[in-house]
Design a protein around this motif. Sequence first.
Motif, PDB file in Angstrom:
ATOM      1  N   ALA A 116       0.831  -1.211   0.000  1.00 12.18           N
ATOM      2  CA  ALA A 116       0.000   0.000   0.000  1.00 12.18           C
ATOM      3  C   ALA A 116       0.865   1.260   0.000  1.00 12.18           C
ATOM      4  CB  ALA A 116      -0.928   0.000   1.210  1.00 12.18           C
ATOM      5  N   GLY A 117       0.688   2.091  -1.029  1.00 15.56           N
ATOM      6  CA  GLY A 117       1.399   3.353  -1.123  1.00 15.56           C
ATOM      7  C   GLY A 117       2.874   3.251  -1.434  1.00 15.56           C
ATOM      8  N   VAL A 118       3.359   2.080  -1.778  1.00 15.46           N
ATOM      9  CA  VAL A 118       4.784   1.878  -2.051  1.00 15.46           C
ATOM     10  C   VAL A 118       5.093   2.242  -3.501  1.00 15.46           C
ATOM     11  CG1 VAL A 118       6.607   0.124  -2.264  1.00 15.46           C
ATOM     12  CG2 VAL A 118       5.067   0.107  -0.295  1.00 15.46           C
ATOM     13  N   HIS A 119       6.196   2.974  -3.680  1.00 17.99           N
ATOM     14  CA  HIS A 119       6.701   3.247  -5.018  1.00 17.99           C
ATOM     15  C   HIS A 119       7.758   2.184  -5.301  1.00 17.99           C
ATOM     16  CE1 HIS A 119       8.997   5.272  -8.226  1.00 17.99           C
ATOM     17  NE2 HIS A 119       7.788   5.624  -8.591  1.00 17.99           N
ATOM     18  N   ALA A 120       7.500   1.341  -6.293  1.00 13.35           N
ATOM     19  CA  ALA A 120       8.398   0.227  -6.608  1.00 13.35           C
ATOM     20  C   ALA A 120       9.057   0.452  -7.955  1.00 13.35           C
ATOM     21  CB  ALA A 120       7.610  -1.079  -6.637  1.00 13.35           C
ATOM     22  N   TYR A 121      10.362   0.202  -7.992  1.00  8.55           N
ATOM     23  CA  TYR A 121      11.097   0.247  -9.242  1.00  8.55           C
ATOM     24  C   TYR A 121      11.945  -1.009  -9.304  1.00  8.55           C
ATOM     25  CZ  TYR A 121      14.194   1.413 -13.031  1.00  8.55           C
ATOM     26  OH  TYR A 121      14.881   1.359 -14.220  1.00  8.55           O
ATOM     27  N   GLY A 122      11.855  -1.720 -10.412  1.00  7.86           N
ATOM     28  CA  GLY A 122      12.671  -2.914 -10.546  1.00  7.86           C
ATOM     29  C   GLY A 122      12.166  -3.832 -11.624  1.00  7.86           C
ATOM     30  N   ARG A 123      12.544  -5.093 -11.460  1.00  8.36           N
ATOM     31  CA  ARG A 123      12.179  -6.114 -12.449  1.00  8.36           C
ATOM     32  C   ARG A 123      10.832  -6.726 -12.103  1.00  8.36           C
ATOM     33  NH1 ARG A 123      16.023  -8.515 -15.907  1.00  8.36           N
ATOM     34  NH2 ARG A 123      14.949 -10.460 -15.555  1.00  8.36           N
ATOM     35  N   TRP A 124      10.041  -6.887 -13.132  1.00  6.01           N
ATOM     36  CA  TRP A 124       8.711  -7.471 -13.016  1.00  6.01           C
ATOM     37  C   TRP A 124       8.629  -8.664 -13.958  1.00  6.01           C
ATOM     38  CZ3 TRP A 124       4.924  -4.853 -10.028  1.00  6.01           C
ATOM     39  CH2 TRP A 124       5.312  -3.598  -9.573  1.00  6.01           C
ATOM     40  N   ARG A 125       7.940  -9.687 -13.551  1.00 10.02           N
ATOM     41  CA  ARG A 125       7.652 -10.829 -14.428  1.00 10.02           C
ATOM     42  C   ARG A 125       6.146 -11.040 -14.393  1.00 10.02           C
ATOM     43  NH1 ARG A 125      11.351 -15.173 -13.718  1.00 10.02           N
ATOM     44  NH2 ARG A 125      12.302 -14.377 -15.615  1.00 10.02           N
ATOM     45  N   ASN A 126       5.516 -10.827 -15.534  1.00  8.09           N
ATOM     46  CA  ASN A 126       4.064 -10.979 -15.658  1.00  8.09           C
ATOM     47  C   ASN A 126       3.303 -10.269 -14.549  1.00  8.09           C
ATOM     48  OD1 ASN A 126       4.128 -12.513 -18.052  1.00  8.09           O
ATOM     49  ND2 ASN A 126       4.650 -14.341 -16.876  1.00  8.09           N
ATOM     50  N   GLY A 127       3.668  -9.020 -14.285  1.00  4.16           N
ATOM     51  CA  GLY A 127       2.939  -8.195 -13.336  1.00  4.16           C
ATOM     52  C   GLY A 127       3.322  -8.351 -11.884  1.00  4.16           C
ATOM     53  N   VAL A 128       4.343  -9.158 -11.596  1.00  4.48           N
ATOM     54  CA  VAL A 128       4.759  -9.406 -10.215  1.00  4.48           C
ATOM     55  C   VAL A 128       6.225  -9.013 -10.067  1.00  4.48           C
ATOM     56  CG1 VAL A 128       5.040 -11.184  -8.430  1.00  4.48           C
ATOM     57  CG2 VAL A 128       3.120 -11.321 -10.013  1.00  4.48           C
ATOM     58  N   LEU A 129       6.552  -8.295  -8.974  1.00  6.36           N
ATOM     59  CA  LEU A 129       7.952  -7.968  -8.701  1.00  6.36           C
ATOM     60  C   LEU A 129       8.758  -9.251  -8.604  1.00  6.36           C
ATOM     61  CD1 LEU A 129       7.419  -5.173  -6.055  1.00  6.36           C
ATOM     62  CD2 LEU A 129       8.556  -4.887  -8.262  1.00  6.36           C
TER      63      LEU A 129
END
Length: 182
Positions: A143-156
């Motif tokens: 909740a409210g987290v800004h995430a930057y990185g690698r995703w695979r099919n919509g999942v970090l």
Amino acid sequence: LAENTLEFWQRNERNTKIRHFRRKQRRVILTSTTVPLKLAQTTMSMSSNTFILFSDCFCQVSGQLHTYPLVTLWVKMENDTALRITTPERTFTLLARTNHDKKLWYDQIESAVKIVLGRPADAKLSSVRTTAHLFSRNHAKYAGVHAYGRWRNGVLNGSCYLEYSDGRVYFGQIRNGEIEGK
């Protein structure tokens, strides 16, 4: 696209739900009013949801407005008339009336995603990409987290940087959405 966009805004100039989407650089690619599409698991009729594929996002207009940026949207073909849309916050199935309509939606979504990611039109879209996403305040885990990185099919999945609204930061590995560190 410019003609489709102009016609769309002329038809919807009084629609307060979507009026704020009007931007000079944003184009309307496809809408469910021209090529019907509906949610698979709903008792509502075709007219209760409208789906709009803009050049930078996919929108669902119903009682609420849901916006899915194309940089964090994955699309897969399911059965004869179904598409699965996966985003960091939601996965849902959409039904077209015909296989032809499904293919048209799939091709247009895939092409728009390639454009926003800067990939060539003839390239195959990877299930893995590196991008950023700001999770909504009601997300169960982030909740409210800004995430930057690698995703695979919509999942970090992989090296990620998470910045929480209270100032805490996590930088490290995440596997299938689960943090693997402190």
